[in-house]
Scaffold this motif. Structure first.
Motif, PDB file in Angstrom:
ATOM      1  N   LEU A   1       0.832  -1.204   0.000  1.00 26.10           N
ATOM      2  CA  LEU A   1       0.000   0.000   0.000  1.00 26.10           C
ATOM      3  C   LEU A   1       0.869   1.257   0.000  1.00 26.10           C
ATOM      4  N   GLN A   2       1.951   1.235   0.762  1.00 23.52           N
ATOM      5  CA  GLN A   2       2.855   2.378   0.780  1.00 23.52           C
ATOM      6  C   GLN A   2       3.504   2.580  -0.587  1.00 23.52           C
TER       7      GLN A   2
ATOM      8  N   ASP B   1      -0.883  16.225   2.432  1.00 16.65           N
ATOM      9  CA  ASP B   1      -1.650  15.081   1.961  1.00 16.65           C
ATOM     10  C   ASP B   1      -3.156  15.305   2.039  1.00 16.65           C
ATOM     11  N   ASP B   2      -3.599  16.272   2.852  1.00 14.36           N
ATOM     12  CA  ASP B   2      -5.035  16.506   3.000  1.00 14.36           C
ATOM     13  C   ASP B   2      -5.441  17.880   2.480  1.00 14.36           C
ATOM     14  N   GLU B   3      -4.684  18.428   1.521  1.00 10.23           N
ATOM     15  CA  GLU B   3      -4.983  19.742   0.960  1.00 10.23           C
ATOM     16  C   GLU B   3      -4.946  19.664  -0.566  1.00 10.23           C
ATOM     17  N   GLN B   4      -6.098  19.876  -1.190  1.00  7.06           N
ATOM     18  CA  GLN B   4      -6.186  19.870  -2.650  1.00  7.06           C
ATOM     19  C   GLN B   4      -7.151  20.961  -3.113  1.00  7.06           C
ATOM     20  N   LEU B   5      -6.741  21.688  -4.140  1.00  6.33           N
ATOM     21  CA  LEU B   5      -7.594  22.707  -4.741  1.00  6.33           C
ATOM     22  C   LEU B   5      -7.653  22.449  -6.242  1.00  6.33           C
ATOM     23  N   VAL B   6      -8.873  22.313  -6.775  1.00  8.77           N
ATOM     24  CA  VAL B   6      -9.096  22.159  -8.209  1.00  8.77           C
ATOM     25  C   VAL B   6      -9.622  23.486  -8.748  1.00  8.77           C
ATOM     26  N   VAL B   7      -8.944  24.028  -9.777  1.00  7.09           N
ATOM     27  CA  VAL B   7      -9.389  25.266 -10.426  1.00  7.09           C
ATOM     28  C   VAL B   7      -9.630  24.954 -11.895  1.00  7.09           C
ATOM     29  N   PHE B   8     -10.872  25.076 -12.326  1.00  7.77           N
ATOM     30  CA  PHE B   8     -11.225  24.748 -13.706  1.00  7.77           C
ATOM     31  C   PHE B   8     -10.768  25.837 -14.658  1.00  7.77           C
TER      32      PHE B   8
ATOM     33  N   ALA C   1      -2.349   3.721   2.180  1.00  8.80           N
ATOM     34  CA  ALA C   1      -1.654   3.305   3.399  1.00  8.80           C
ATOM     35  C   ALA C   1      -2.248   3.963   4.640  1.00  8.80           C
ATOM     36  N   GLN C   2      -2.784   5.167   4.481  1.00  9.29           N
ATOM     37  CA  GLN C   2      -3.307   5.912   5.627  1.00  9.29           C
ATOM     38  C   GLN C   2      -4.732   5.511   5.978  1.00  9.29           C
ATOM     39  N   ASP C   3      -5.562   5.266   4.977  1.00  9.37           N
ATOM     40  CA  ASP C   3      -6.996   5.083   5.218  1.00  9.37           C
ATOM     41  C   ASP C   3      -7.473   3.637   5.148  1.00  9.37           C
ATOM     42  N   TYR C   4      -6.572   2.708   4.775  1.00 13.08           N
ATOM     43  CA  TYR C   4      -7.001   1.324   4.578  1.00 13.08           C
ATOM     44  C   TYR C   4      -6.024   0.330   5.216  1.00 13.08           C
ATOM     45  N   SER C   5      -6.557  -0.799   5.606  1.00 15.79           N
ATOM     46  CA  SER C   5      -5.739  -1.963   5.962  1.00 15.79           C
ATOM     47  C   SER C   5      -5.922  -2.992   4.854  1.00 15.79           C
ATOM     48  N   GLY C   6      -4.892  -3.808   4.614  1.00 14.10           N
ATOM     49  CA  GLY C   6      -4.942  -4.713   3.474  1.00 14.10           C
ATOM     50  C   GLY C   6      -4.601  -6.146   3.818  1.00 14.10           C
ATOM     51  N   VAL C   7      -5.054  -7.036   2.967  1.00 16.79           N
ATOM     52  CA  VAL C   7      -4.727  -8.467   3.066  1.00 16.79           C
ATOM     53  C   VAL C   7      -4.203  -8.909   1.701  1.00 16.79           C
ATOM     54  N   LEU C   8      -3.000  -9.453   1.671  1.00 22.97           N
ATOM     55  CA  LEU C   8      -2.389  -9.916   0.428  1.00 22.97           C
ATOM     56  C   LEU C   8      -2.937 -11.289   0.073  1.00 22.97           C
TER      57      LEU C   8
ATOM     58  N   VAL D   1      -2.253  -9.142  -5.649  1.00 19.75           N
ATOM     59  CA  VAL D   1      -3.623  -8.677  -5.416  1.00 19.75           C
ATOM     60  C   VAL D   1      -3.816  -8.446  -3.917  1.00 19.75           C
ATOM     61  N   VAL D   2      -4.295  -7.256  -3.572  1.00 22.05           N
ATOM     62  CA  VAL D   2      -4.506  -6.882  -2.175  1.00 22.05           C
ATOM     63  C   VAL D   2      -5.960  -6.481  -1.982  1.00 22.05           C
ATOM     64  N   GLU D   3      -6.613  -7.111  -1.027  1.00 23.74           N
ATOM     65  CA  GLU D   3      -7.966  -6.714  -0.628  1.00 23.74           C
ATOM     66  C   GLU D   3      -7.841  -5.671   0.476  1.00 23.74           C
ATOM     67  N   ILE D   4      -8.529  -4.540   0.325  1.00 22.03           N
ATOM     68  CA  ILE D   4      -8.427  -3.467   1.314  1.00 22.03           C
ATOM     69  C   ILE D   4      -9.769  -3.203   1.984  1.00 22.03           C
ATOM     70  N   THR D   5      -9.690  -2.723   3.231  1.00 25.52           N
ATOM     71  CA  THR D   5     -10.868  -2.341   4.011  1.00 25.52           C
ATOM     72  C   THR D   5     -10.578  -1.016   4.696  1.00 25.52           C
ATOM     73  N   ALA D   6     -11.504  -0.076   4.624  1.00 22.89           N
ATOM     74  CA  ALA D   6     -11.297   1.243   5.221  1.00 22.89           C
ATOM     75  C   ALA D   6     -11.160   1.135   6.731  1.00 22.89           C
ATOM     76  N   ASN D   7     -10.210   1.893   7.287  1.00 22.45           N
ATOM     77  CA  ASN D   7     -10.058   1.941   8.745  1.00 22.45           C
ATOM     78  C   ASN D   7     -10.262   3.350   9.297  1.00 22.45           C
ATOM     79  N   THR D   8     -10.720   4.281   8.436  1.00 26.66           N
ATOM     80  CA  THR D   8     -11.072   5.626   8.874  1.00 26.66           C
ATOM     81  C   THR D   8     -12.406   6.018   8.257  1.00 26.66           C
ATOM     82  N   ARG D   9     -13.127   6.876   8.926  1.00 23.93           N
ATOM     83  CA  ARG D   9     -14.428   7.308   8.430  1.00 23.93           C
ATOM     84  C   ARG D   9     -14.291   8.210   7.204  1.00 23.93           C
ATOM     85  N   SER D  10     -13.122   8.835   7.049  1.00 22.49           N
ATOM     86  CA  SER D  10     -12.929   9.752   5.933  1.00 22.49           C
ATOM     87  C   SER D  10     -12.531   9.049   4.639  1.00 22.49           C
ATOM     88  N   ALA D  11     -12.309   7.740   4.680  1.00 21.01           N
ATOM     89  CA  ALA D  11     -11.928   7.013   3.464  1.00 21.01           C
ATOM     90  C   ALA D  11     -13.044   7.128   2.423  1.00 21.01           C
TER      91      ALA D  11
END
Length: 238
Positions: free
Chosen positions: A21-22, A61-68, A119-126, A142-152
């Motif tokens: 994931l990293q 990592d948590d700052e994004q601005l889209v300008v059309f 890597a920040q919002d999910y845990s994975g199983v290989l 192939v990695v199966e991922i599951t969210a571990n934060t509400r913001s995912a």
């Protein structure tokens, strides 16, 4: 004895899910603190393709601005900071609070651009074994991922990661388990470092699953952004 040592060496070299994931996050994180020029092309069944251009300002990592920049949407902005998001429309007096999963262009939502932090919002199983993925096809883990934060942005998913640690394909799912998005990724070598070049998004919730939106990263340059760049009240005044 030799066979046992060989098997032990192979098992030791096998990366775990967290390391994968990293590795999959690394090309996207290389765009942090920069300005990226992006072109979106929307393909719909029995309709001519449409394009839209925008600038993507990336801070932390948590700052994004889209300008059309395209004629149809010029001046519209979308800002994400932390777990909050705002739509800023020319002529409006206040930013409009929205969710990052709001549709942006075609099949793509704002969160698909730069907010999927594996890597920040999910845990994975290989999963065992390898599967073909990418163009041209190559063996991928192939990695199966599951969210571990509400913001995912998605509840779960399946990732296909190649031998160089690059994410080649992802299928993301809703909390119900229903597949929501299929995304494929392409990269380009820039001075020995792999950078995102293109991503194609198919919305699996649409009836025919044939509409797709492709993002092309046209240009990228490092930039340090002032705090006002990611302040919704400051952006409404610009």
């Amino acid at each position: 004895m030799f066979e046992i040592l060989l098997l032990s060496a192979v098992l030791a070299a096998e990366p775990d899910a967290a390391a994968l994931l990293q590795s999959a996050d690394a090309p996207r994180q290389g765009f942090l603190h920069s300005i990226v020029k992006v072109r979106a092309t929307m393909q719909q069944t029995d309709k001519p393709s449409q394009t839209g251009d925008f600038d993507l300002y990336l801070g932390n990592d948590d700052e994004q601005l889209v300008v059309f920049r395209d004629k149809r949407n010029k001046g519209r902005k979308f800002l994400m900071r932390g777990d909050k998001a705002w739509l800023i429309v020319p002529g409006s007096q206040h930013p409009i609070a929205v969710t990052a999963n709001q549709r942006m262009l075609g099949t793509m939502s704002y969160t698909d651009i730069a907010r999927v932090r594996l890597a920040q919002d999910y845990s994975g199983v290989l999963l065992p074994g390898m599967q073909p993925c990418g163009e041209p096809a190559q063996p991928c883990r192939v990695v199966e991922i599951t969210a571990n934060t509400r913001s995912a942005p998605y509840a779960s998913g399946t990732l296909w990661i190649d031998g160089d640690g690059l994410l080649r394909k992802a299928v993301y799912a809703l909390a119900s388990g229903k597949p929501a998005k299929k995304i494929t990724y392409r990269y380009v070598d820039k001075d020995g470092r792999m950078q995102p070049a293109r991503m194609t998004v198919i919305d699996l919730l649409l009836p025919d699953k044939s509409d797709e939106t492709t993002l092309e990263y046209l240009d990228h340059r490092p930039a340090e952004h002032p705090a006002a760049r990611f302040d919704p009240e400051q952006q409404i005044q610009r």
